[in-house]
Scaffold this active site. Structure first.
Site, PDB file in Angstrom:
ATOM      1  N   HIS A 226      43.327  -2.645   6.319  1.00 32.00           N
ATOM      2  CA  HIS A 226      43.340  -1.847   5.115  1.00 32.00           C
ATOM      3  C   HIS A 226      44.739  -1.582   4.559  1.00 32.00           C
ATOM      4  CE1 HIS A 226      42.243   0.366   1.705  1.00 32.00           C
ATOM      5  NE2 HIS A 226      43.233   1.158   2.034  1.00 32.00           N
ATOM      6  N   TYR A 230      47.631  -2.334   0.691  1.00 33.21           N
ATOM      7  CA  TYR A 230      48.659  -1.581  -0.030  1.00 33.21           C
ATOM      8  C   TYR A 230      50.038  -2.202   0.137  1.00 33.21           C
ATOM      9  CZ  TYR A 230      44.913   1.654  -0.772  1.00 33.21           C
ATOM     10  OH  TYR A 230      43.711   2.181  -1.152  1.00 33.21           O
ATOM     11  N   HIS A 377      35.333  -7.788  -5.588  1.00 36.81           N
ATOM     12  CA  HIS A 377      36.288  -6.664  -5.579  1.00 36.81           C
ATOM     13  C   HIS A 377      37.708  -7.137  -5.293  1.00 36.81           C
ATOM     14  CE1 HIS A 377      38.291  -2.972  -4.250  1.00 36.81           C
ATOM     15  NE2 HIS A 377      38.405  -3.469  -3.035  1.00 36.81           N
ATOM     16  N   PHE A 378      37.861  -7.957  -4.259  1.00 36.17           N
ATOM     17  CA  PHE A 378      39.256  -8.228  -3.901  1.00 36.17           C
ATOM     18  C   PHE A 378      39.899  -9.300  -4.771  1.00 36.17           C
ATOM     19  CE2 PHE A 378      37.462 -10.624  -0.064  1.00 36.17           C
ATOM     20  CZ  PHE A 378      37.928 -11.876  -0.385  1.00 36.17           C
ATOM     21  N   HIS A 379      39.096  -9.973  -5.594  1.00 40.49           N
ATOM     22  CA  HIS A 379      39.771 -10.837  -6.567  1.00 40.49           C
ATOM     23  C   HIS A 379      40.298 -10.029  -7.755  1.00 40.49           C
ATOM     24  CE1 HIS A 379      38.352 -14.143  -4.129  1.00 40.49           C
ATOM     25  NE2 HIS A 379      39.220 -14.893  -4.772  1.00 40.49           N
ATOM     26  N   ARG A 440      28.318 -12.924   1.305  1.00 42.61           N
ATOM     27  CA  ARG A 440      29.638 -13.520   1.152  1.00 42.61           C
ATOM     28  C   ARG A 440      29.841 -14.554   2.249  1.00 42.61           C
ATOM     29  NH1 ARG A 440      34.143  -9.275   3.654  1.00 42.61           N
ATOM     30  NH2 ARG A 440      35.556 -10.930   3.040  1.00 42.61           N
ATOM     31  N   ARG A 441      30.920 -15.321   2.139  1.00 42.95           N
ATOM     32  CA  ARG A 441      31.302 -16.286   3.177  1.00 42.95           C
ATOM     33  C   ARG A 441      30.145 -17.188   3.567  1.00 42.95           C
ATOM     34  NH1 ARG A 441      35.122 -12.599   7.189  1.00 42.95           N
ATOM     35  NH2 ARG A 441      36.996 -13.060   6.046  1.00 42.95           N
TER      36      ARG A 441
END
Ligand code: HAS
Ligand code: CU
Length: 551
Positions: A226, A230, A377-379, A440-441
C-alpha cells in the site's frame, strides 16, 4: 522568494538522465504487453503468435506489472528526487559516489530479476504472492533494486544534513522537503518486502527452509504494497504543488497545507495495508476495521491536495485573465504539453480517488475485490495520476538535462489527450466489467463463461488499450526525437520550474518542518496497527506450503 540559482553540472545531469533512460526503456517494453492483455479481453489473442519468446498471458502480465509498476516508477522517482534534492538545496550531492553505487545496484538488480522473467521462470505477477515460486534470482534482483534505492536515499539524507547544519531554522525548500518525505516513506514501506524476501522467499527457494506461510507472506507484502502506491504518487504531488503552479503562471496557494499533506502521508501510508486483505482469513476483523478507518484517514491528504492544487491553478488562471466561475480553467496554458499532461492526470485521479474510497469500504470491497474493477482503479492512479504526470515532467526535464529542445510540443499535447481519452474508455470498461463480476488477472478471451452483457465492455477494453498503446509510443517517439534533436535550448530557456508560495515559507509553522515528532508518530502508529497482528502471525508461522510453479 525562492528561485534556485544553482547550475547543475554536466555530470549531475547525466546521472539523473541515466535514471530516466532506464525508466523510459522499461516503460517502452512494459507497455507493449498491456495492449496484448486488452486485446486478449476483446477476443484477439496475439500471445499465440509470440511463442516461444513469450509463453503465456501470465508471463506478459508479469512483464507488464514489474516493468511498469515497479521499474519505470522506481527509476524515474530516484532520478527525479536526486534533482529535487540538488536543485532545492542548491548544492551538489554530499557523497555523489554513494548515489552512484546505489544506482548501479539498482541496475544490476533489474537485470538479475529481468532474466528469469524473460525465461519464464518467474511468472508470478508483480505481487509475487507465495506460494507461487519464482527462481531465487528474481527475488535477489528485486532486493538489489530496493537496497540500491535505499542507498540513493541515504545519499540524499547526507546532503540534507549538510545543508541543515549550515542553514539552521530555515524552512527546507519545498521540493526537497517533499522529495525527502517520499524517500523516508519508501524506506519504512519496504521493510515489509525486505522481511518477506529475506526471511521467507529466498530461504525457501534456496532450499534452506521447508516452504512458505502464504498468509504471512501476503501480510508482509501489503505492508509494503500500500505505501508503495504513495511512493509512486508523491513525486507527482511534489510536481503538482511545487512546480505546476509556476508552469501555469501562478503560485502555490498554501505552503503550510502542502507540507501538512506530505506529513500526513508519511504518518498514515503504512498502517492501512489490510485493506488489500479484507477477504483474507487469519486476520481478525477488528484489525481490518482499524485499517479501514485509517484508510479513510489517508484519503484526507489527497482531498487537501485537490483543494490546494486547484486553488493554485485558479490563482494562475485568474492572473492570466480568467473570469467567472470556471473561466480561469480555459486560460491555463493548455498548449504546454507538460502542463496539459499533469492537468489531465489530475482529472483522471479524481475518478481514481472515488474508486479508491469504494475499495476501502469494508463491505463494498467484497463486491469488487479481485475483479477487473481493481485494475480499472489502478490504471487511473498509477497509470494516470502518476505515469501521465511523469510524462508531463519529462517534457521539460529531458530538454533541461540534455540541452535539446522538446521535439514537436503539439505532438506531445496530442499525446497527453490521447492517453486521457484511451484511459477514460479503458478504465470505465474495466470498472463496469468488475461490477458485473469479471475476475481480474484472467485471460477472459478463453473463458467459456463470459456472459453477453460483458461483451461490449470487453470490446471497449480493447479499444482503450489500443489508444493507450498509440499514446505510449507517441511519448517514446517524442523522447527519441528529443534526445536526437539538433535544435538546442537557449541559455535559461528551460529551467527547473520551482513555484513560489503566496506567503513566504518562512512563515510556515516550524512544526511543519521538523522531522522528530512525525517520525515518532509514524513508528508508533505502525507498531500499534501492525505490531500485534504480525507478532501473532510470526509466532504461529508455519512454513508448510510447498512452492508452486503453475506455468
Ligand atoms: Fe488504490 C487497490 C484504496 C489511491 C494503486 N490501488 C490498488 C491497487 C493499486 C492501487 C496498484 O482500500 C491494486 C493492488 C493489487 O494488485 O491488488 N487507493 C485506495 C484509496 C486511495 C487509493 C482509498 N491506489 C491509490 C493510488 C495508487 C493506487 C494513489 C497508485 C498510485 N486501492 C485501495 C484499496 C485497494 C486498492 C482498498 C484494494 C482493492 C482490493 O480489493 O484489492 C486514495 O489514496 C485515493 C485518494 C484520491 C483522491 C483524489 C484527489 C484528487 C486530486 C486531483 C487534483 C486535480 C488536479 C487537476 C491536479 C481523494 C488530488 C486539476 C485540473 C484542472 C483542469 C483544474
Ligand atoms: Cu492500498
Amino acid at each position: 522568494m525562492f528561485a534556485s540559482t544553482y547550475e547543475m553540472t554536466r555530470t549531475e545531469k547525466r546521472f539523473i538522465g541515466l535514471h530516466l533512460w532506464v525508466a523510459i526503456t522499461a516503460l517502452a517494453i512494459g507497455t507493449l504487453f498491456g495492449p496484448l492483455q486488452a486485446f486478449e479481453h476483446a477476443g484477439v489473442d496475439l500471445y499465440s503468435y509470440l511463442q516461444p519468446v513469450l509463453q503465456s498471458y501470465y508471463q506478459g502480465l508479469t512483464l507488464h506489472g514489474v516493468l511498469n509498476a515497479l521499474i519505470w516508477t522506481t527509476f524515474f522517482i530516484t532520478g527525479f528526487l536526486t534533482l529535487t534534492t540538488i536543485k532545492g538545496l542548491e548544492r551538489p550531492l554530499k557523497y555523489p559516489t554513494l548515489n552512484k553505487v546505489g544506482f548501479w545496484m539498482m541496475v544490476v538488480g533489474l537485470l538479475t530479476a529481468a532474466v528469469p522473467i524473460l525465461l519464464n521462470q518467474a511468472t508470478v505477477l508483480y505481487t509475487f504472492y507465495a506460494p507461487l515460486q519464482a527462481t531465487w534470482t528474481f527475488y535477489l534482483g528485486l532486493t538489489l533494486v530496493v537496497v540500491g534505492s535505499w542507498v540513493e536515499g541515504w545519499g540524499m539524507y547526507f546532503t540534507y544534513y549538510a545543508w541543515r547544519k549550515e542553514n539552521p531554522g530555515v524552512r527546507t525548500p519545498f521540493i526537497t522537503f517533499a522529495g525527502l518525505i517520499t524517500m523516508v516513506l519508501w524506506q519504512f514501506a519496504t521493510l515489509g518486502v525486505a522481511a518477506e524476501i529475506l526471511t521467507m522467499l529466498l530461504p525457501a527457494t534456496l532450499g534452506l527452509t521447508s516452504g512458505f506461510d502464504p498468509e504471512l507472506a501476503r501480510t508482509y507484502f501489503w505492508f509494503t504494497g500500500h505505501p508503495l502506491v504513495y511512493f509512486w504518487l508523491l513525486p507527482a504531488y511534489l510536481s503538482w504543488y511545487g512546480m505546476l503552479p509556476k508552469q501555469a503562471g501562478g503560485k502555490l496557494f498554501s505552503d503550510s497545507l502542502a507540507r501538512l499533506a506530505f506529513w500526513l502521508f508519511l504518518l498514515l501510508s503504512v498502517p492501512v495495508g489490510f485493506h488489500h486483505q479484507f477477504v483474507d482469513p487469519g486476520i481478525a476483523q477488528t484489525w481490518k476495521a482499524i485499517h479501514a478507518v485509517l484508510t479513510f484517514a489517508v484519503f484526507f491528504p489527497s482531498l487537501m491536495t485537490l483543494f490546494t492544487v486547484v486553488a493554485s491553478l485558479e490563482y494562475a488562471g485568474r492572473r492570466r485573465g480568467g473570469k467567472g466561475l470556471l473561466g480561469w480553467v480555459r486560460k491555463l496554458p493548455w498548449d504546454d504539453p507538460s502542463v496539459t499532461a499533469q492537468l489531465l492526470a489530475g482529472i483522471l485521479f479524481m475518478f481514481g480517488g472515488i474508486g479508491g474510497l469504494t475499495n476501502a469500504s469494508f463491505e463494498v470491497n467484497a463486491v469488487i475485490h479481485n475483479t477487473t474493477w481493481v485494475p480499472g482503479h489502478f490504471h487511473l492512479t498509477v497509470a494516470s495520476a502518476v505515469t501521465l504526470s511523469f510524462m508531463g515532467i519529462t517534457y521539460w526535464l529531458v530538454p533541461y538535462l540534455t540541452g535539446r529542445k522538446l521535439w514537436n510540443p503539439r505532438f506531445a499535447v496530442i499525446q497527453a489527450w490521447l492517453w486521457f481519452a484511451g484511459m477514460l474508455i479503458f478504465s470505465n470498461a474495466m470498472h463496469m466489467l468488475g461490477l458485473l463480476g469479471a475476475p481480474r488477472r484472467t485471460p477472459l478471451g478463453v473463458a467459456v463463461y463470459v456472459p453477453d452483457e460483458w461483451k461490449g465492455h470487453l470490446f471497449r477494453v480493447g479499444v482503450g488499450g489500443a489508444i493507450l498503446l498509440v499514446a505510449a509510443y507517441m511519448f517514446i517517439w517524442t523522447m527519441i526525437k528529443t534526445i536526437r534533436n539538433k535544435e538546442r535550448v537557449a541559455a535559461g530557456e528551460v529551467e527547473v520550474p520551482i513555484a513560489e508560495s503566496i506567503r513566504d515559507p518562512q512563515e510556515t509553522p516550524a512544526w511543519l518542518d521538523s522531522w522528530k515528532p512525525w517520525l515518532a508518530g509514524t513508528v508508533a502508529l505502525i507498531l500499534a496497527a501492525y505490531g500485534p497482528q504480525i507478532y501473532l502471525m510470526v509466532r504461529d508461522m508455519q512454513l508448510t506450503s510447498p512452492g508452486f510453479k503453475i506455468w
